[in-house]
Each structure stands twice: as C-alpha cells, then as structure tokens.
Scaffold this motif. Structure first.
Motif, PDB file in Angstrom:
ATOM      1  N   GLY A  90       0.823  -1.208   0.000  1.00 34.31           N
ATOM      2  CA  GLY A  90       0.000   0.000   0.000  1.00 34.31           C
ATOM      3  C   GLY A  90       0.854   1.254   0.000  1.00 34.31           C
ATOM      4  O   GLY A  90       0.531   2.243  -0.663  1.00 34.31           O
ATOM      5  N   PHE A  91       1.973   1.205   0.730  1.00 36.43           N
ATOM      6  CA  PHE A  91       2.900   2.332   0.730  1.00 36.43           C
ATOM      7  C   PHE A  91       3.525   2.530  -0.656  1.00 36.43           C
ATOM      8  O   PHE A  91       3.693   3.660  -1.121  1.00 36.43           O
ATOM      9  N   ALA A  92       3.864   1.415  -1.323  1.00 36.05           N
ATOM     10  CA  ALA A  92       4.439   1.504  -2.671  1.00 36.05           C
ATOM     11  C   ALA A  92       3.454   2.141  -3.645  1.00 36.05           C
ATOM     12  O   ALA A  92       3.848   2.914  -4.526  1.00 36.05           O
ATOM     13  N   LEU A  93       2.167   1.845  -3.487  1.00 31.21           N
ATOM     14  CA  LEU A  93       1.151   2.456  -4.336  1.00 31.21           C
ATOM     15  C   LEU A  93       1.042   3.962  -4.098  1.00 31.21           C
ATOM     16  O   LEU A  93       0.815   4.738  -5.026  1.00 31.21           O
ATOM     17  N   ALA A  94       1.198   4.350  -2.835  1.00 33.36           N
ATOM     18  CA  ALA A  94       0.956   5.747  -2.485  1.00 33.36           C
ATOM     19  C   ALA A  94       2.221   6.579  -2.375  1.00 33.36           C
ATOM     20  O   ALA A  94       2.152   7.813  -2.388  1.00 33.36           O
ATOM     21  N   ALA A  95       3.395   5.947  -2.268  1.00 31.11           N
ATOM     22  CA  ALA A  95       4.648   6.684  -2.102  1.00 31.11           C
ATOM     23  C   ALA A  95       4.922   7.693  -3.213  1.00 31.11           C
ATOM     24  O   ALA A  95       5.506   8.760  -2.942  1.00 31.11           O
ATOM     25  N   PRO A  96       4.536   7.419  -4.472  1.00 26.12           N
ATOM     26  CA  PRO A  96       4.767   8.442  -5.520  1.00 26.12           C
ATOM     27  C   PRO A  96       4.128   9.789  -5.210  1.00 26.12           C
ATOM     28  O   PRO A  96       4.579  10.819  -5.731  1.00 26.12           O
ATOM     29  N   ASN A  97       3.091   9.791  -4.357  1.00 28.75           N
ATOM     30  CA  ASN A  97       2.502  11.060  -3.953  1.00 28.75           C
ATOM     31  C   ASN A  97       3.497  11.933  -3.202  1.00 28.75           C
ATOM     32  O   ASN A  97       3.404  13.160  -3.228  1.00 28.75           O
ATOM     33  N   LEU A  98       4.440  11.299  -2.529  1.00 29.60           N
ATOM     34  CA  LEU A  98       5.453  12.046  -1.792  1.00 29.60           C
ATOM     35  C   LEU A  98       6.597  12.511  -2.689  1.00 29.60           C
ATOM     36  O   LEU A  98       7.313  13.444  -2.346  1.00 29.60           O
ATOM     37  N   ILE A  99       6.772  11.839  -3.821  1.00 26.71           N
ATOM     38  CA  ILE A  99       7.955  12.057  -4.650  1.00 26.71           C
ATOM     39  C   ILE A  99       7.655  12.873  -5.903  1.00 26.71           C
ATOM     40  O   ILE A  99       8.421  13.769  -6.277  1.00 26.71           O
ATOM     41  N   PHE A 100       6.516  12.577  -6.563  1.00 28.93           N
ATOM     42  CA  PHE A 100       6.299  13.072  -7.922  1.00 28.93           C
ATOM     43  C   PHE A 100       5.231  14.150  -8.054  1.00 28.93           C
ATOM     44  O   PHE A 100       4.956  14.598  -9.165  1.00 28.93           O
ATOM     45  N   GLN A 101       4.621  14.582  -6.950  1.00 29.37           N
ATOM     46  CA  GLN A 101       3.578  15.594  -7.070  1.00 29.37           C
ATOM     47  C   GLN A 101       4.109  16.886  -7.690  1.00 29.37           C
ATOM     48  O   GLN A 101       3.540  17.398  -8.661  1.00 29.37           O
ATOM     49  N   ILE A 102       5.172  17.425  -7.136  1.00 23.11           N
ATOM     50  CA  ILE A 102       5.695  18.699  -7.635  1.00 23.11           C
ATOM     51  C   ILE A 102       6.247  18.559  -9.058  1.00 23.11           C
ATOM     52  O   ILE A 102       5.931  19.390  -9.927  1.00 23.11           O
ATOM     53  N   PRO A 103       7.075  17.530  -9.360  1.00 25.27           N
ATOM     54  CA  PRO A 103       7.498  17.368 -10.760  1.00 25.27           C
ATOM     55  C   PRO A 103       6.326  17.221 -11.720  1.00 25.27           C
ATOM     56  O   PRO A 103       6.364  17.744 -12.834  1.00 25.27           O
ATOM     57  N   ALA A 104       5.266  16.511 -11.292  1.00 20.60           N
ATOM     58  CA  ALA A 104       4.093  16.361 -12.154  1.00 20.60           C
ATOM     59  C   ALA A 104       3.417  17.706 -12.387  1.00 20.60           C
ATOM     60  O   ALA A 104       2.960  18.006 -13.496  1.00 20.60           O
ATOM     61  N   GLY A 105       3.353  18.535 -11.349  1.00 20.54           N
ATOM     62  CA  GLY A 105       2.758  19.860 -11.509  1.00 20.54           C
ATOM     63  C   GLY A 105       3.542  20.742 -12.456  1.00 20.54           C
ATOM     64  O   GLY A 105       2.970  21.465 -13.279  1.00 20.54           O
ATOM     65  N   ILE A 106       4.868  20.686 -12.354  1.00 19.67           N
ATOM     66  CA  ILE A 106       5.711  21.470 -13.269  1.00 19.67           C
ATOM     67  C   ILE A 106       5.506  20.990 -14.708  1.00 19.67           C
ATOM     68  O   ILE A 106       5.365  21.795 -15.644  1.00 19.67           O
ATOM     69  N   ALA A 107       5.488  19.665 -14.885  1.00 19.15           N
ATOM     70  CA  ALA A 107       5.287  19.118 -16.234  1.00 19.15           C
ATOM     71  C   ALA A 107       3.926  19.521 -16.792  1.00 19.15           C
ATOM     72  O   ALA A 107       3.797  19.855 -17.975  1.00 19.15           O
ATOM     73  N   ALA A 108       2.889  19.493 -15.946  1.00 18.12           N
ATOM     74  CA  ALA A 108       1.536  19.843 -16.402  1.00 18.12           C
ATOM     75  C   ALA A 108       1.455  21.290 -16.859  1.00 18.12           C
ATOM     76  O   ALA A 108       0.671  21.617 -17.760  1.00 18.12           O
ATOM     77  N   ASP A 109       2.243  22.179 -16.240  1.00 16.76           N
ATOM     78  CA  ASP A 109       2.227  23.587 -16.618  1.00 16.76           C
ATOM     79  C   ASP A 109       3.123  23.890 -17.812  1.00 16.76           C
ATOM     80  O   ASP A 109       2.955  24.910 -18.478  1.00 16.76           O
ATOM     81  N   ARG A 110       4.095  23.019 -18.095  1.00 14.25           N
ATOM     82  CA  ARG A 110       5.087  23.311 -19.128  1.00 14.25           C
ATOM     83  C   ARG A 110       4.870  22.562 -20.437  1.00 14.25           C
ATOM     84  O   ARG A 110       5.228  23.054 -21.504  1.00 14.25           O
ATOM     85  N   PHE A 111       4.336  21.345 -20.373  1.00 12.39           N
ATOM     86  CA  PHE A 111       4.277  20.495 -21.550  1.00 12.39           C
ATOM     87  C   PHE A 111       2.836  20.169 -21.935  1.00 12.39           C
ATOM     88  O   PHE A 111       1.892  20.497 -21.210  1.00 12.39           O
ATOM     89  N   ALA A 112       2.685  19.506 -23.091  1.00 11.23           N
ATOM     90  CA  ALA A 112       1.354  19.146 -23.596  1.00 11.23           C
ATOM     91  C   ALA A 112       0.736  18.097 -22.680  1.00 11.23           C
ATOM     92  O   ALA A 112       1.243  16.983 -22.562  1.00 11.23           O
ATOM     93  N   ARG A 113      -0.352  18.462 -22.033  1.00 11.82           N
ATOM     94  CA  ARG A 113      -0.945  17.577 -21.028  1.00 11.82           C
ATOM     95  C   ARG A 113      -1.474  16.283 -21.637  1.00 11.82           C
ATOM     96  O   ARG A 113      -1.358  15.207 -21.044  1.00 11.82           O
ATOM     97  N   LEU A 114      -2.077  16.364 -22.810  1.00 12.23           N
ATOM     98  CA  LEU A 114      -2.606  15.154 -23.435  1.00 12.23           C
ATOM     99  C   LEU A 114      -1.488  14.173 -23.762  1.00 12.23           C
ATOM    100  O   LEU A 114      -1.645  12.955 -23.616  1.00 12.23           O
ATOM    101  N   ARG A 115      -0.347  14.688 -24.200  1.00 13.55           N
ATOM    102  CA  ARG A 115       0.777  13.802 -24.493  1.00 13.55           C
ATOM    103  C   ARG A 115       1.292  13.135 -23.220  1.00 13.55           C
ATOM    104  O   ARG A 115       1.633  11.952 -23.214  1.00 13.55           O
TER     105      ARG A 115
END
Length: 399
Positions: free
Chosen positions: A51-76
C-alpha cells in the motif's frame, strides 16, 4: 450550464471516459495488490508496504508532475502515462501466471509504477479538461470530473474483488485493458485551444517553479488550512481502509465481499456528487470541509464497534460521500482563486500533502495492525479523527 451543453464535445467525453475507465481498472488492481501480498506472505505488514508503494509516488512526484503539467502538452503526458501503466500491470499478471520468484517484490515495484502514473494523471487531468473545452463549458465538465472518482471506486473495487476470487492475475488483465482503452481514446482527442502563456513569461529556475505552487497555497488561508486538514484525515482514512480489508479477510469473507464493501465508497461518492451542488450553493467551502470531518468522526464509531460487512459498507459509503462533497466545494474554491498558469503546481503542492499522507497512512496501517491487532486500531483511528475534528473547529473560531 447543463450537461447537455457538453453533448457536442467529443474530445471531452473521450478524455473523461478514457480516464474514468482507466481509474476503474486502477482501483480494481488496488484491491488486488494487498490481497495478493497477504495471500503470498500472510503478513499485514507486507500488505502495508505494498500500500505504501502504491501511495509513495505522492510524496515524490507531485511537484514534478505539476511542473510538467504547466510546461508540456498535457494530453501527451496522459498518453505516456497509459503506456507505462499498461507495461507495469502486464508485468504483474505475467509474474503471477508463471509464479515468478520474489513475486512480492515484483508486485511492490509494479504498484509503485502504477501509483506514479496515478499521480501524474491526477495532476494533469484538470488542466487537460481546460485544454479541450471553452470557459463556458468548464463548470459542467468539473461536475463530471468529480463523479469520476466515486464511479471508479464503485465499479473498480467491486470488479477487482470479484475477479480476484476467480484468478489472482485477472484484476491486472482487466486493468491492462482499461489502460489500452484510455490510450486509444486519448489518441483521438484534438485540443480546441492554444494554452495561454503565463502572466510572468520570464525564464524561471526549477526552484522557483517548485515554490510558486507552494506559495499560492500558503498565502491563501483556506487553502493552507484545508490542505493540512485533508492530509491528516487522509492518513486516518487510509488506516481505516486497510483495517476493513484485514478484518474481512481474517474473518473468512470471500474476496467479492471485500470488493463490495470497499466499493460502497463509490456509491456514497456518486450520491455525494449528486448532492454536492446543494451543499456548495448554501454553505461556504470552509463550513463544508469542517462539517465533513465531524461526520467522518461519527461514521467511525460503528466501525470501531462492529465488523459486520453491512455495517462496514454503510459507514464506508458515508465516508466516500462526505469526501466527494468536501472535494467539490474545495475544487470550486481552488479554481476560483488560483491563477491558471500555476494551477498545476498549486494542485501538486496540495496533493503532496493530501495524497502523500495516504502513503504514510498505508505504512502506518500495516505497522499498527501487525503490532496491536485490529481491536486496538479501531479505537485509535476513532480517537485520532475526533481530535482532528476538535482541532479544526477551534482553528476556525480564531480571528
């Protein structure tokens, strides 16, 4: 704005149906992951680690995902996510079929990958909706978006538990099929607008990118307070989730019963989505989320005193319904106050706290159940939610 005004938006319904079906598969697999590990290891602590492995990306990738969503093509980005998720669940299904060595470790790795996909999709989806719709169409689209999660919980958990009872590898095949459908749907979408440029187009460092989302959340009092509250409540609810799953399995209930009980959150969520507009039209976002914590506290009382599947299903359904109403109120508030050019980073900053708490809750749940047993944990989560509700009420009374 009515749903009929979205009828001509082929791109929106492709986006929504693809992501919704993909979520159905994900939540089905999310039930199967801990059940599979429990069957392999007979250890609630091991299930907690998955369960931790499923949820751990929330601790690691939230901010990088937000930067990517603002900078790159979201559909891609969404399409790439479907491909990665598809490969991960195919690995699990194949490993179960061939009875691979170190199966529990392979399952944990795949769970981590799926969790990462979930994080990136969740951050990008709201912005992607804005890419395919006009401003006039978005309110109705957001109502559909809020219904997406409870529908996925309802069908995903029910299907996941049922098909796991047929074959341990089957929930992951179903998950793979939903990834494939979503990939095809996304490939057929054509955005109908060009993304607007940020208000500050000057080059920004990665550090400033990360800080922009956090800063807007910190400076807005309701965003700041509700983010902290959601984080703490998510941690508690995650413990309750594994508690219910553990109790039902150890009491000898079949996998389909576990799926039905957990899917009750989806039924509650759908009802919450239907009634959310009534609450949000009459109550402020602050009042909605504060009342929600108290209702959650009341719903944990029957869970603390009973392990009857019907009681658990009713209470878990109530938890899901309250969560959706609170989310609708807060989503409307967030979209209203957060500038669009930093929306992805702000959402990521809030999710880092809220969803990151899910990872810690999963880990804590496994440890608590393995150490103290379900009887003690029932009262621990009730006491924790009560303390949180008291704290939220006192904080709201401060000038």
């Amino acid at each position: 704005m009515t749903e009929s005004q979205l009828a001509g938006s082929r791109s929106f319904f492709l986006l929504w149906s693809g992501n919704a079906l993909s979520l159905v598969g994900f939540h089905g697999a999310r039930v199967a992951y801990p059940l599979l590990v429990l069957a392999i290891t007979d250890s609630p602590a091991a299930a907690g680690w998955v369960g931790f492995a499923l949820a751990a990306p929330n601790l690691i990738f939230q901010i990088p995902a937000g930067i990517a969503a603002d900078r790159f093509a979201r559909l891609r980005i969404l399409m790439i996510c479907q491909i990665v998720g598809l490969l991960a669940v195919c690995l699990v299904a194949t490993s179960v079929l061939v009875e691979a060595r170190h199966l529990a470790m392979l399952v944990a790795v795949a769970a981590f990958v799926e969790g990462t996909v979930y994080v990136v999709v969740d951050v990008c989806e709201l912005g992607a909706i804005q890419d395919v719709l006009t401003a006039e169409q978005r309110p109705a689209a957001f109502a559909f978006l809020e219904a997406e999660q409870p529908i996925a919980l309802l069908f995903g958990r029910a299907v996941g538990g049922a098909v796991y009872g047929v074959a341990r590898w089957l929930p992951f095949i179903v998950d793979a099929a939903t990834y494939l459908y979503c990939l095809v749907a996304l490939a057929r979408i054509r955005p109908n607008r060009t993304r607007s440029a940020p208000a500050d187009p000057a080059p920004r460092s990665q550090l400033r990118d990360i800080g922009a989302g956090m800063r807007v959340v910190w400076q807005e009092p309701l965003l700041r307070a509700s983010t902290a509250t959601i984080g703490m409540s998510n941690l508690i609810i995650q413990v309750v989730l594994l508690l219910i799953l553990f109790d039902l399995q150890t009491n000898g209930h079949p996998a389909w019963t576990i799926g039905v009980v957990l899917s009750a959150a989806g039924i509650g969520g759908i009802l919450g989505a239907v009634g959310a507009s009534w609450f949000t039209a009459r109550w402020s976002a602050q009042l909605v989320y504060r009342a929600g914590v108290w209702v959650w506290t009341g719903l944990l009382v029957p869970i603390a005193v009973s392990d009857n599947p019907i009681v658990l299903a009713v209470c878990w359904g109530g938890v899901g319904g309250v969560g959706v109403v609170s989310n609708v109120a807060l989503t409307l508030y967030r979209v209203a106050v957060i500038p669009e050019h930093i929306l992805g980073r702000a959402l990521a900053a809030m999710s880092l706290v809220g969803s990151g708490a899910v990872a810690l809750g999963a880990l804590a749940a496994g440890f608590l159940l393995a150490t103290f047993g379900s009887g003690v944990v029932r009262w621990v989560v009730l006491a924790a939610m009560f303390i949180l509700a008291v704290g939220v009420s006192r904080a709201s009374q401060r000038p």
